[in-house]
Structure formats: structure tokens, C-alpha cells
Design a protein around this motif. Structure first.
Motif, mmCIF file in Angstrom:
data_model
loop_
_atom_site.group_PDB
_atom_site.id
_atom_site.type_symbol
_atom_site.label_atom_id
_atom_site.label_comp_id
_atom_site.label_asym_id
_atom_site.label_seq_id
_atom_site.Cartn_x
_atom_site.Cartn_y
_atom_site.Cartn_z
ATOM 1 N N VAL A 1 32.018 -44.126 29.160
ATOM 2 C CA VAL A 1 33.023 -45.075 28.667
ATOM 3 C C VAL A 1 33.928 -45.570 29.792
ATOM 4 C CG1 VAL A 1 35.075 -45.311 27.202
ATOM 5 C CG2 VAL A 1 32.960 -44.321 26.272
ATOM 6 N N ASP A 2 34.455 -44.671 30.599
ATOM 7 C CA ASP A 2 35.353 -45.093 31.687
ATOM 8 C C ASP A 2 34.644 -46.012 32.682
ATOM 9 O OD1 ASP A 2 37.481 -43.715 30.578
ATOM 10 O OD2 ASP A 2 37.211 -41.951 31.872
ATOM 11 N N ALA A 3 33.399 -45.690 33.004
ATOM 12 C CA ALA A 3 32.633 -46.532 33.936
ATOM 13 C C ALA A 3 32.375 -47.908 33.323
ATOM 14 C CB ALA A 3 31.323 -45.847 34.310
ATOM 15 N N PHE A 4 32.066 -47.944 32.025
ATOM 16 C CA PHE A 4 31.866 -49.231 31.364
ATOM 17 C C PHE A 4 33.142 -50.059 31.408
ATOM 18 C CE2 PHE A 4 32.721 -51.623 27.444
ATOM 19 C CZ PHE A 4 31.904 -52.713 27.702
ATOM 20 N N LEU A 5 34.279 -49.462 31.072
ATOM 21 C CA LEU A 5 35.538 -50.203 31.062
ATOM 22 C C LEU A 5 35.874 -50.743 32.452
ATOM 23 C CD1 LEU A 5 37.649 -47.990 28.655
ATOM 24 C CD2 LEU A 5 36.838 -50.328 28.247
ATOM 25 N N GLU A 6 35.644 -49.947 33.464
ATOM 26 C CA GLU A 6 35.891 -50.392 34.839
ATOM 27 C C GLU A 6 34.977 -51.577 35.181
ATOM 28 O OE1 GLU A 6 35.243 -48.524 39.251
ATOM 29 O OE2 GLU A 6 36.146 -47.208 37.740
ATOM 30 N N PHE A 7 33.716 -51.482 34.807
ATOM 31 C CA PHE A 7 32.768 -52.560 35.072
ATOM 32 C C PHE A 7 33.143 -53.815 34.286
ATOM 33 C CE2 PHE A 7 28.764 -54.834 34.281
ATOM 34 C CZ PHE A 7 28.413 -55.108 35.593
ATOM 35 N N PHE A 8 33.504 -53.661 33.019
ATOM 36 C CA PHE A 8 33.883 -54.811 32.205
ATOM 37 C C PHE A 8 35.082 -55.530 32.823
ATOM 38 C CE2 PHE A 8 36.169 -57.042 28.886
ATOM 39 C CZ PHE A 8 35.150 -57.766 28.280
ATOM 40 N N HIS A 9 36.082 -54.779 33.215
ATOM 41 C CA HIS A 9 37.275 -55.401 33.811
ATOM 42 C C HIS A 9 36.943 -56.109 35.131
ATOM 43 C CE1 HIS A 9 40.068 -54.158 30.780
ATOM 44 N NE2 HIS A 9 39.694 -52.911 30.894
ATOM 45 N N ALA A 10 35.950 -55.601 35.838
ATOM 46 C CA ALA A 10 35.555 -56.223 37.113
ATOM 47 C C ALA A 10 34.746 -57.500 36.910
ATOM 48 C CB ALA A 10 34.757 -55.226 37.951
ATOM 49 N N THR A 11 34.095 -57.662 35.744
ATOM 50 C CA THR A 11 33.211 -58.811 35.539
ATOM 51 C C THR A 11 33.683 -59.786 34.463
ATOM 52 O OG1 THR A 11 31.851 -57.524 34.000
ATOM 53 C CG2 THR A 11 31.143 -57.583 36.304
ATOM 54 N N LYS A 12 34.699 -59.435 33.708
ATOM 55 C CA LYS A 12 35.109 -60.265 32.563
ATOM 56 C C LYS A 12 35.472 -61.694 32.968
ATOM 57 C CE LYS A 12 39.855 -58.686 32.750
ATOM 58 N NZ LYS A 12 40.873 -57.821 32.208
ATOM 59 N N ASP A 13 36.133 -61.881 34.092
ATOM 60 C CA ASP A 13 36.526 -63.232 34.502
ATOM 61 C C ASP A 13 35.314 -64.086 34.870
ATOM 62 O OD1 ASP A 13 39.217 -62.814 34.004
ATOM 63 O OD2 ASP A 13 39.618 -62.140 36.050
ATOM 64 N N LYS A 14 34.278 -63.465 35.433
ATOM 65 C CA LYS A 14 33.050 -64.217 35.740
ATOM 66 C C LYS A 14 32.414 -64.719 34.449
ATOM 67 C CE LYS A 14 31.913 -61.588 39.897
ATOM 68 N NZ LYS A 14 30.955 -60.645 40.492
ATOM 69 N N ILE A 15 32.398 -63.873 33.429
ATOM 70 C CA ILE A 15 31.821 -64.275 32.146
ATOM 71 C C ILE A 15 32.692 -65.355 31.508
ATOM 72 C CG2 ILE A 15 31.148 -63.517 29.837
ATOM 73 C CD1 ILE A 15 30.753 -60.675 31.130
ATOM 74 N N ARG A 16 33.993 -65.139 31.489
ATOM 75 C CA ARG A 16 34.914 -66.118 30.893
ATOM 76 C C ARG A 16 34.817 -67.483 31.566
ATOM 77 N NH1 ARG A 16 39.673 -61.884 30.451
ATOM 78 N NH2 ARG A 16 39.387 -61.262 28.270
ATOM 79 N N ASN A 17 34.522 -67.489 32.851
ATOM 80 C CA ASN A 17 34.443 -68.740 33.596
ATOM 81 C C ASN A 17 33.048 -69.346 33.602
ATOM 82 O OD1 ASN A 17 37.185 -68.877 34.341
ATOM 83 N ND2 ASN A 17 36.831 -67.335 35.917
ATOM 84 N N PHE A 18 32.102 -68.699 32.943
ATOM 85 C CA PHE A 18 30.754 -69.264 32.867
ATOM 86 C C PHE A 18 30.812 -70.525 32.012
ATOM 87 C CE2 PHE A 18 26.305 -69.694 31.934
ATOM 88 C CZ PHE A 18 25.683 -69.185 33.059
ATOM 89 N N GLU A 19 30.094 -71.553 32.438
ATOM 90 C CA GLU A 19 30.127 -72.828 31.721
ATOM 91 C C GLU A 19 29.795 -72.634 30.238
ATOM 92 O OE1 GLU A 19 28.067 -77.236 31.648
ATOM 93 O OE2 GLU A 19 27.622 -75.890 33.316
#
Length: 97
Positions: free
Chosen positions: A15-33
């Protein structure tokens, strides 16, 4: 607009590793066209169950993301942490409250 919901059950120790990964990639996903919104929710009673909730301009935009290198990277890292098969589905709003 398309609403994409993905329910994921993780190994408790991941869970902790997933949350860290999600926080590191969320802006890339949000900014995807075509992505208009992305949020992560945690089950109220089960700390290892999460749901992503995202809005996409169209099914075509979602599919462009799903077949992109970014999704390949995100999904590979995420699914390695699963304790169970994810459940994903697409919906459309019928009534806005």
C-alpha cells in the motif's frame, strides 16, 4: 464525457509503495490529453482497497491513454502490487446531483 472507475485490491505490504507511486505519477495522468479529472479514494473499512475515478472527454481519449507508453509504465508498476484482480468499468452521467 466518460467516467472511468477502477477498483484495486493491493497486498497490504504494498500500500505505501502504491501511494508513493501514485503521487509521483498522478500529474502525468491528469495532464494526459482528454483527462479532465483524476482522484484516488480508499475504502472506508479496508485500507488496502483503492478506487480511481477519472473523467475523460471521450472513449477515444481514454483508449489513447490506455495504449500509451505512460499507461504501460503505470499499469506494470501498479499491477505488480495487486492482491486480487482489479475491476474496471466505464460509465456516463445520467443525472448530475
Amino acid at each position: 464525457m466518460l467516467v472511468r472507475i477502477v477498483r484495486m485490491t493491493f497486498k497490504p505490504e504494498e500500500v505505501d509503495a502504491f501511494l508513493e507511486f501514485f503521487h509521483a505519477t498522478k500529474d502525468k495522468i491528469r495532464n494526459f490529453e482528454g483527462c479532465q479529472h483524476l482522484e484516488l479514494m480508499q475504502d472506508f473499512n479496508h485500507d488496502n482497497i483503492f478506487v480511481t475515478y477519472s473523467y475523460w472527454e471521450s472513449e477515444e481519449h481514454l483508449n489513447q491513454y490506455r495504449f500509451s507508453p505512460l499507461f504501460g509504465e503505470v499499469w506494470k508498476a501498479t499491477k505488480a502490487k495487486f492482491a486480487d484482480k482489479p475491476v474496471a468499468f466505464s460509465s456516463k452521467k445520467v443525472v448530475e446531483v
